[in-house]
Scaffold this motif. Structure first.
Motif, short mmCIF file in Angstrom:
data_model
loop_
_atom_site.label_atom_id
_atom_site.label_comp_id
_atom_site.label_asym_id
_atom_site.label_seq_id
_atom_site.Cartn_x
_atom_site.Cartn_y
_atom_site.Cartn_z
N VAL A 1 0.91 -1.02 -0.03
CA VAL A 1 -0.17 -0.10 0.05
C VAL A 1 0.88 1.02 0.09
O VAL A 1 1.91 1.21 0.78
CB VAL A 1 -0.98 0.08 1.30
CG1 VAL A 1 -1.92 1.39 1.10
CG2 VAL A 1 -1.79 -1.27 1.20
N GLU B 1 1.55 5.53 -1.19
CA GLU B 1 0.86 6.88 -1.76
C GLU B 1 2.20 7.91 -1.79
O GLU B 1 2.96 8.06 -0.86
CB GLU B 1 -0.35 7.37 -0.66
CG GLU B 1 -0.90 8.43 -1.03
CD GLU B 1 -2.20 8.75 -0.15
OE1 GLU B 1 -2.91 9.62 -0.54
OE2 GLU B 1 -2.15 8.13 0.90
N THR C 1 -17.90 -1.95 -0.36
CA THR C 1 -17.09 -0.66 0.00
C THR C 1 -17.90 0.12 0.93
O THR C 1 -18.93 -0.06 1.32
CB THR C 1 -17.11 0.04 -1.59
OG1 THR C 1 -18.79 0.53 -1.81
CG2 THR C 1 -16.68 -0.61 -2.66
N LYS C 2 -16.92 1.21 1.55
CA LYS C 2 -17.70 2.17 2.48
C LYS C 2 -18.55 2.72 1.29
O LYS C 2 -18.83 2.90 0.24
CB LYS C 2 -16.75 2.97 2.67
CG LYS C 2 -15.63 2.53 3.67
CD LYS C 2 -16.23 2.48 5.05
CE LYS C 2 -15.11 2.01 6.06
NZ LYS C 2 -15.73 1.44 7.38
N ASP D 1 -12.29 6.89 -5.24
CA ASP D 1 -11.19 5.97 -4.67
C ASP D 1 -11.92 5.83 -3.22
O ASP D 1 -12.11 6.68 -2.61
CB ASP D 1 -9.90 6.56 -4.90
CG ASP D 1 -9.50 6.60 -6.01
OD1 ASP D 1 -9.51 5.41 -6.64
OD2 ASP D 1 -8.77 7.55 -6.33
N VAL D 2 -12.39 4.85 -2.82
CA VAL D 2 -13.01 4.58 -1.65
C VAL D 2 -12.37 3.27 -0.87
O VAL D 2 -11.79 2.27 -1.46
CB VAL D 2 -14.51 4.14 -1.84
CG1 VAL D 2 -14.67 2.90 -2.63
CG2 VAL D 2 -15.17 3.97 -0.63
N ASP D 3 -12.43 3.47 0.51
CA ASP D 3 -11.94 2.68 1.41
C ASP D 3 -13.14 1.27 1.56
O ASP D 3 -14.06 1.38 0.99
CB ASP D 3 -11.90 2.87 2.89
CG ASP D 3 -10.97 4.05 3.11
OD1 ASP D 3 -9.73 3.78 2.24
OD2 ASP D 3 -10.82 4.98 3.82
N ASP E 1 -14.86 -1.83 3.30
CA ASP E 1 -15.51 -2.27 4.61
C ASP E 1 -15.27 -3.34 5.12
O ASP E 1 -15.92 -4.37 4.76
CB ASP E 1 -16.97 -1.96 4.62
CG ASP E 1 -17.68 -1.70 5.97
OD1 ASP E 1 -17.02 -1.74 7.05
OD2 ASP E 1 -19.07 -1.80 6.05
N SER F 1 -6.00 -5.83 -0.60
CA SER F 1 -5.87 -4.26 -0.90
C SER F 1 -7.06 -3.76 0.16
O SER F 1 -7.77 -4.45 0.46
CB SER F 1 -6.49 -3.91 -2.12
OG SER F 1 -6.80 -2.64 -2.64
N TYR F 2 -6.72 -2.61 0.55
CA TYR F 2 -7.74 -1.92 1.64
C TYR F 2 -8.29 -0.68 0.87
O TYR F 2 -9.41 -0.04 1.61
CB TYR F 2 -6.74 -1.15 2.48
CG TYR F 2 -6.19 -2.14 3.70
CD1 TYR F 2 -6.81 -2.42 4.62
CD2 TYR F 2 -4.77 -2.73 3.09
CE1 TYR F 2 -6.14 -3.45 5.31
CE2 TYR F 2 -4.09 -3.64 4.02
CZ TYR F 2 -4.88 -4.07 5.25
OH TYR F 2 -4.07 -4.88 6.10
N LYS F 3 -8.31 -0.31 -0.36
CA LYS F 3 -8.73 0.62 -1.27
C LYS F 3 -9.39 -0.10 -2.42
O LYS F 3 -8.76 -0.89 -3.06
CB LYS F 3 -7.96 1.73 -1.67
CG LYS F 3 -7.87 2.58 -0.25
CD LYS F 3 -7.05 3.66 -0.66
CE LYS F 3 -6.95 4.62 0.82
NZ LYS F 3 -7.94 5.31 1.10
#
Length: 404
Positions: A154, A156, A272-273, A287-289, A291, A301-303
């Motif tokens: 991960v 950025e 997804t959130k 682009d979303v986190d 859940d 993956s967290y996103k």
């Protein structure tokens, strides 16, 4: 008298010799040659070539090598001379885009002199400065300790800006961040530098990278059961009136989850959130986190990136009682129709169909060049753009033409 002179003669001669020797030693410094004490010597240096006075909007597009500089001076000066005391550079004042042959200039302490310089001239290429965005990839180096797995990094940002000579920037394929995970048993994170490479993986140097470092996290977990599960969209709200969600794409569409057998057994999907589509009238890219329920050990993956396709609603509507008119009838004739109204079934955007009625739809029969008698003619209908006719009744009418 003679006896006195001969008395202790050996001692007296020895004393004279010692006196002469002492005199010679005392005056040795006065007669010593300065050249013998501090002779001339030489020293060579390999100096990195610097650039001065490059014009605004231009950048160096060629790789400058080190130059060999040899200087001469007094030994005590040369012995204390350091590499940083010698500077080699090229002055690019007034030079425009293109390739130029420029002289190498050298600066060194004034109590030295130049013996040789190689090369004396260098070829430099100047190019326009451009900026380009390139993707970043994380490369894992090595393998975790036996019994542990490294999961997807991960990091950025996922892209960096590259600025420099256009001919160099154009060769950049991506930015690479190397992370060593060799023999690790726990996750690793840190701020690491970005290395630019071309399509063949060769390092590209001489360019500015923004940002120069990125934040990287590599999950390393003890080996456990894994399961691939789909990622589902979770939305909130509804698009604007007259619009609808056509479809959506989620990337990644599946993720790998690591956890206990009991945890994975009951896990069928990951949502997804919530993504709000309230009042939307056009496509959404978010682009979303994810859940992720508690109890997992790691996920790939967290996103996720979600693209939601939104279009106007397409509906059908039937409108009856639309009056049929006649146009282009010769003044001395009368015309009668066997059917005076028509019915239409239309398809189009709901926002357009809502505004249509029998009162604002024009339908007619064109009687241009029609003669006396009976004739069957098509009924023409005028509709807004984007609306099409599914069915029309009648499509034709029988017209009777008589003189007034």
């Amino acid at each position: 008298m003679i006896k006195l002179l001969r008395k202790d003669l050996g001692i007296k001669i020895l004393a004279v010799c010692i006196a002469i020797l002492m005199w010679g030693l005392a005056n040795n410094d006065k007669i010593r040659s300065p050249e013998r004490e501090n002779p001339i010597s030489e020293q060579s240096f390999s100096i990195f070539l610097q650039v001065q006075n490059i014009e605004r909007g231009l950048a160096l597009a060629s790789d400058l090598k080190a130059v060999e500089v040899r200087v001469r001076g007094k030994s005590n000066v040369i012995m204390n001379l350091r590499e940083e005391d010698v500077r080699a550079f090229v002055d690019l004042s007034g030079l425009k885009q293109g390739t130029h042959l420029v002289p190498v200039q050298v600066r060194f302490p004034t109590n030295c002199e130049l013996v040789s310089l190689n090369p004396k001239q260098v070829e430099v290429k100047l190019d326009q400065v451009v900026t380009q965005q390139v993707p970043v990839e994380v490369e894992l180096v090595g393998e975790p300790k036996l019994g542990f797995n490294a999961h997807n990094p991960v990091f950025e940002p996922t892209e960096v800006l590259v600025t420099g000579a256009s001919s160099l920037v154009g060769t950049v394929s991506k930015g690479i961040v190397n992370v060593s995970i060799d023999q690790l048993t726990s996750s690793v994170s840190g701020l690491l530098p970005v290395r630019l490479v071309d399509i063949n993986g060769k390092t590209v140097e001489g360019l500015k990278v923004e940002p120069e470092i990125i934040d990287v996290f590599v999950p390393i977990m003890q080996s456990m059961p894994t399961k691939n599960v789909p990622v589902q969209l979770k939305q909130s709200g509804e698009p604007d009136h007259g619009y609808r969600i056509v479809n959506w794409v989620i990337e990644p569409s599946f993720i790998q989850v690591t956890g206990s057998v009991e945890y994975l057994k009951g896990l069928e999907s990951i949502s997804t959130k919530p993504i709000s589509v309230a009042g939307a009238t056009k496509d959404l890219v978010k682009d979303v986190d994810l859940d992720i329920p508690e109890g997992y050990n790691s996920v790939s993956s967290y996103k996720a990136r979600v693209v939601i396709k939104i279009e106007p609603k397409v509906e059908r509507k039937t409108i009856s009682g639309i009056g049929i008119k006649t146009v282009n009838l010769v003044d001395r004739y009368n015309a009668s129709l066997d059917k005076k109204d028509l019915s239409l079934t239309l398809e189009g955007k709901s926002t357009i169909l809502e505004g249509l009625s029998s009162a604002n739809i024009q339908a007619w029969v064109d009687l241009k060049e029609v003669v006396l008698g009976e004739i069957v003619l098509p009924v023409t209908v005028e509709l807004p753009e984007g609306v099409k006719i599914i069915s029309q009744d009648p499509a034709e009418v029988k017209v009777t033409i008589k003189e007034k």
